[in-house]
Design a protein around this motif. Structure first.
Motif, PDB file in Angstrom:
ATOM      1  N   LEU A   1     -48.932  34.256   7.408  1.00 44.74           N
ATOM      2  CA  LEU A   1     -48.862  34.598   8.829  1.00 44.74           C
ATOM      3  C   LEU A   1     -48.247  33.463   9.641  1.00 44.74           C
TER       4      LEU A   1
ATOM      5  N   LEU B   1     -53.794  32.206   5.215  1.00 46.74           N
ATOM      6  CA  LEU B   1     -53.150  32.390   6.520  1.00 46.74           C
ATOM      7  C   LEU B   1     -51.721  31.868   6.560  1.00 46.74           C
TER       8      LEU B   1
ATOM      9  N   ALA C   1     -44.565  33.512   9.089  1.00 46.78           N
ATOM     10  CA  ALA C   1     -43.947  34.623   9.823  1.00 46.78           C
ATOM     11  C   ALA C   1     -43.811  34.273  11.302  1.00 46.78           C
ATOM     12  N   ALA C   2     -44.830  33.659  11.882  1.00 53.85           N
ATOM     13  CA  ALA C   2     -44.766  33.267  13.291  1.00 53.85           C
ATOM     14  C   ALA C   2     -43.703  32.186  13.502  1.00 53.85           C
TER      15      ALA C   2
END
Length: 69
Positions: free
Chosen positions: A41, A38, A44-45
């Protein structure tokens, strides 16, 4: 709330929990390989948030100035 979130993450295979028989009691959590997957992700956030923070703060201030909560 944190304990419930960690239990759910353990249930879903994202973290492992290690309890130590010490006084005071101690518990450690570690990401599993699935949990580590994860990180792309999460990064990226984080990047999106950094790039859009000024707009987010502006929208928040406008919302609060209009008397909305």
């Amino acid at each position: 709330m944190l304990a419930a979130t960690l239990r759910a993450m353990e249930r879903d295979g994202l973290v492992t929990r290690t309890a130590y028989d010490e006084n005071p009691p101690r518990v450690e959590y570690e990401l599993t390989p699935l949990g580590h997957s994860l990180m792309l992700l999460v990064e990226a956030a984080r990047s999106w948030s950094k790039d859009h923070l000024p707009a987010l703060l502006e929208a928040r201030a406008a919302h609060e100035a209009a008397g909305r909560t």
